[in-house]
Scaffold this motif. Structure first.
Motif, PDB file in Angstrom:
ATOM      1  N   GLY A 116       0.818  -1.203   0.000  1.00 49.62           N
ATOM      2  CA  GLY A 116       0.000   0.000   0.000  1.00 49.62           C
ATOM      3  C   GLY A 116       0.856   1.258   0.000  1.00 49.62           C
ATOM      4  N   SER A 117       1.931   1.221   0.770  1.00 46.74           N
ATOM      5  CA  SER A 117       2.835   2.382   0.834  1.00 46.74           C
ATOM      6  C   SER A 117       3.375   2.732  -0.544  1.00 46.74           C
ATOM      7  N   ASP A 235      -6.828   6.742  -1.763  1.00 42.75           N
ATOM      8  CA  ASP A 235      -6.082   5.614  -1.212  1.00 42.75           C
ATOM      9  C   ASP A 235      -7.098   4.588  -0.709  1.00 42.75           C
ATOM     10  N   LYS A 264      -3.864  -4.159   0.015  1.00 42.18           N
ATOM     11  CA  LYS A 264      -4.275  -5.173   0.995  1.00 42.18           C
ATOM     12  C   LYS A 264      -5.146  -6.332   0.472  1.00 42.18           C
TER      13      LYS A 264
HETATM   14  C1  LIG Z   1      -2.351  -0.302   5.300  1.00 37.93           C
HETATM   15  C2  LIG Z   1      -2.518   0.970   4.565  1.00 37.93           C
HETATM   16  C3  LIG Z   1      -1.481   1.494   3.774  1.00 37.93           C
HETATM   17  C4  LIG Z   1      -0.120   0.878   3.724  1.00 37.93           C
HETATM   18  O1  LIG Z   1      -0.115  -0.392   3.130  1.00 37.93           O
HETATM   19  P1  LIG Z   1       1.151  -1.342   3.338  1.00 37.93           P
HETATM   20  O2  LIG Z   1       0.855  -2.517   2.462  1.00 37.93           O
HETATM   21  O3  LIG Z   1       1.188  -1.686   4.797  1.00 37.93           O
HETATM   22  O4  LIG Z   1       2.345  -0.582   2.921  1.00 37.93           O
HETATM   23  C5  LIG Z   1      -1.727   2.639   3.036  1.00 37.93           C
HETATM   24  N1  LIG Z   1      -2.921   3.247   3.082  1.00 37.93           N
HETATM   25  C6  LIG Z   1      -3.940   2.776   3.833  1.00 37.93           C
HETATM   26  C7  LIG Z   1      -5.245   3.500   3.813  1.00 37.93           C
HETATM   27  C8  LIG Z   1      -3.766   1.644   4.613  1.00 37.93           C
HETATM   28  O5  LIG Z   1      -4.754   1.197   5.398  1.00 37.93           O
END
Ligand SMILES: *Cc1c(COP(=O)(O)O)cnc(C)c1O
Length: 423
Positions: A116-117, A235, A264
Motif C-alpha cells: 500500500g505504501s 487511497d 491489501k
Molecule cells: C495499510 C494501509 C497502507 C499501507 O499499506 P502497506 O501494504 O502496509 O504498505 C496505506 N494506506 C492505507 C489506507 C492503509 O490502510
C-alpha cells in the motif's frame, strides 16, 4: 518438529516485529499461527480463532481457499517470477484489464507495485511529475488530511498525519498542506494554486481509528480538485475490494479520482501486490521520445509478480462466482445489530461502521493503560483474534464471514467490554 516453546525462543532471539514494543512482546503471550481454514486461524497448539481483523485487513474470502490455492499452484508450474521491466506476462496483463473494468470509468492504466505504501508513493510521484510535464512547475505541494495514514515509507509518511507514528520523522519528510474535514474549502482557497494533488482515504480513515467522513464530503473534495486543477488521489488500500460494502468506496459517492491506490485485499490476502490506477490523460502526459526524458523512472523489483497476479485474478473471480457483495449484505446487518448493543455500554464512547470496517472507541481509560489491547487479549481466550488501534477496537472481518460468526464476534466483544466496565 520444533515445539512451540523452541519456536518462541527463536522468535524472541531474532525477530523484530512491526509496530510492536519489543520489551512488552515476550509478556504478551505471542501466538504462533500454524494454519488457516476459512475465517479461522489455528495456532501451533491447535487452538482455533476467528480472524476478525482479516490478518491485518487483507483476507477477503477466507484462508486456504481452494480456488486461490489452485490458481497460485497452476502459475507456479509456469513461472514464479518474471520482471515487468522490459517484459510482460499474461497474469499481469489480464489483471490490469480486469482492474480497469472494475474501477470507475476513466481509470484504465495500471501501474503495479508491492504494498500500500508503494501504491501511494507511485501516485504522489506520478501526480508531481504530471504537473511538471503539463506546464505547472509551481504545483509542487500535496494536500492531505489530519490523522491520515498512507503507509510507512518516507513519501507516504510525509502525507501521513498521525503524530504517534509520524512526528518522529518530521525532519526527513516533505512538507504537506494539511486540513481537517471541515476546513477543506479554506485549504483549497489558500493553497489550491500550488497543489499537485490531494490524497485521501475515501469514506473512512482506517488507521486513525476508523474515522467516518459525512456522505457528500468526498464529492465536495472532488469538485474542489476539479475547480483548482488539483489531481485527486484516493487511497483505497484499506477500503478496496468490498470492505465498505461496494467494490470500491468511491462508488458510494460516485467519485472518479485521478488515481486509485489498491493493495491489501487485492490478492484476497494471499500475497503482497499493489496497483496504482490512473487515467489516459495522466498516462499520455508521460509519452515522448527517449531524449525528452518524460519516462516515469520508478519500479520495484517484484512489481507485478505472476504468482500474486494469479492470486488476484482468482480473488476477483470469486467476487463474481460467489456474489460476495450481495451475500455480505445480510451479515453486515447482523454486525450492525450486534454493534447497536455494544453502543449502549457505559464505557463505549462511539461505534463507527462502514460495511465490514468497524471501530469501537472505549472511553474513560488512561492513554498508556493499553486498555484496547487488554480487551483484545481477553477476546483471544474466547477464540476471537483482534488488534486494536490504541483504545479503538477494530473489527474488520473477511467478507466471507457468516451470520453465526458475526453473532459470535459481536457477542464476545460485548461481553469483554462490559466485563471491563464492571471490573
Ligand atoms: C495499510 C494501509 C497502507 C499501507 O499499506 P502497506 O501494504 O502496509 O504498505 C496505506 N494506506 C492505507 C489506507 C492503509 O490502510
Amino acid at each position: 518438529m520444533t515445539s512451540t516453546k523452541e519456536l518462541l525462543e527463536l522468535d524472541l532471539r531474532h525477530v523484530w516485529h512491526p509496530f510492536t514494543q519489543m520489551s512488552l512482546w515476550p509478556g504478551d503471550e505471542p501466538l504462533i499461527i500454524a494454519r488457516g481454514e476459512g475465517n479461522w486461524l489455528v495456532d501451533s497448539e491447535g487452538r482455533r480463532y476467528l480472524d476478525a481483523v482479516s490478518s491485518l485487513w487483507c483476507t477477503v474470502h477466507g484462508h486456504n481457499r481452494r480456488e486461490l490455492n489452485e490458481a497460485i499452484e497452476a502459475q507456479l508450474h509456469q513461472v514464479a517470477h518474471s520482471t515487468m521491466l522490459g517484459l510482460t506476462h499474461a497474469p499481469a496483463i489480464r489483471l490490469a484489464a480486469k482492474l480497469a473494468s472494475l474501477a470507475p470509468q476513466p481509470l484504465t492504466k495500471v501501474f503495479y507495485s508491492d504494498s500500500g505504501s508503494t501504491a501511494v508513493e507511485v501516485a504522489l510521484k506520478m501526480a508531481y511529475q504530471y504537473q511538471q510535464l503539463t506546464g505547472h512547475p509551481l504545483r509542487r505541494r500535496i494536500g492531505a488530511l489530519t490523522d491520515a495514514y498512507h503507509g510507512d515509507t518516507l513519501g507516504s509518511v510525509s502525507v501521513g498525519g498521525m503524530s504517534l507514528f509520524h512526528e518522529r520523522f518530521k525532519d526527513l519528510v516533505f512538507p504537506v498542506a494539511r486540513t481537517t474535514l471541515t476546513s477543506v474549502d479554506q485549504l483549497f482557497e489558500a493553497h489550491g494554486h500550488e497543489l499537485a494533488a490531494f490524497v485521501v482515504e475515501p469514506l473512512i480513515q482506517g488507521a486513525a481509528g476508523m474515522l467516518l467522513q459525512p456522505m457528500g464530503w468526498l464529492k465536495r473534495v472532488e469538485a474542489l480538485c476539479k475547480k483548482h486543477g488539483v489531481l485527486l488521489i484516493c487511497d483505497e488500500v484499506a477500503t478496496g475490494f468490498g470492505r465498505t460494502g461496494t467494490m470500491f468506496a468511491v462508488e458510494q459517492e460516485e467519485v472518479s479520482p485521478d488515481f486509485l491506490c489498491v493493495a491489501k485485499g487485492l490478492t484476497g490476502g494471499y500475497l503482497p501486490l499493489a496497483a496504482t490506477l490512473t487515467t489516459e490523460r495522466v498516462f499520455d502526459a508521460f509519452l515522448g521520445t527517449a531524449a525528452e526524458q518524460k519516462t516515469f523512472f520508478h519500479g520495484h523489483t517484484y512489481t507485478g509478480n505472476p504468482l500474486a497476479c494469479a492470486a488476484a485474478l482468482a480473488n476477483l473471480a470469486l467476487f463474481e462466482s460467489e456474489q460476495t457483495l450481495e451475500r455480505m449484505k445480510p451479515v453486515q446487518k447482523m454486525l450492525t445489530a450486534g454493534l447497536d448493543r455494544i453502543r449502549t455500554l457505559s464505557n463505549v464512547l462511539e461505534v463507527r461502521q462502514r460495511g465490514f470496517m468497524v471501530g469501537i472507541e472505549l472511553k474513560g481509560y488512561p492513554p498508556h493503560a493499553r486498555t484496547g489491547f487488554q480487551v483484545c487479549k481477553a477476546a483471544r481466550a474466547d477464540g476471537v483474534l483482534l488488534r486494536p488501534l490504541g483504545d479503538v477496537l477494530v473489527l474488520m472481518p473477511p467478507l466471507s464471514l457468516t451470520g453465526d460468526e458475526a453473532r459470535l464476534l459481536t457477542g464476545v466483544v460485548f461481553d469483554r467490554i462490559s466485563a471491563l466496565a464492571r471490573a
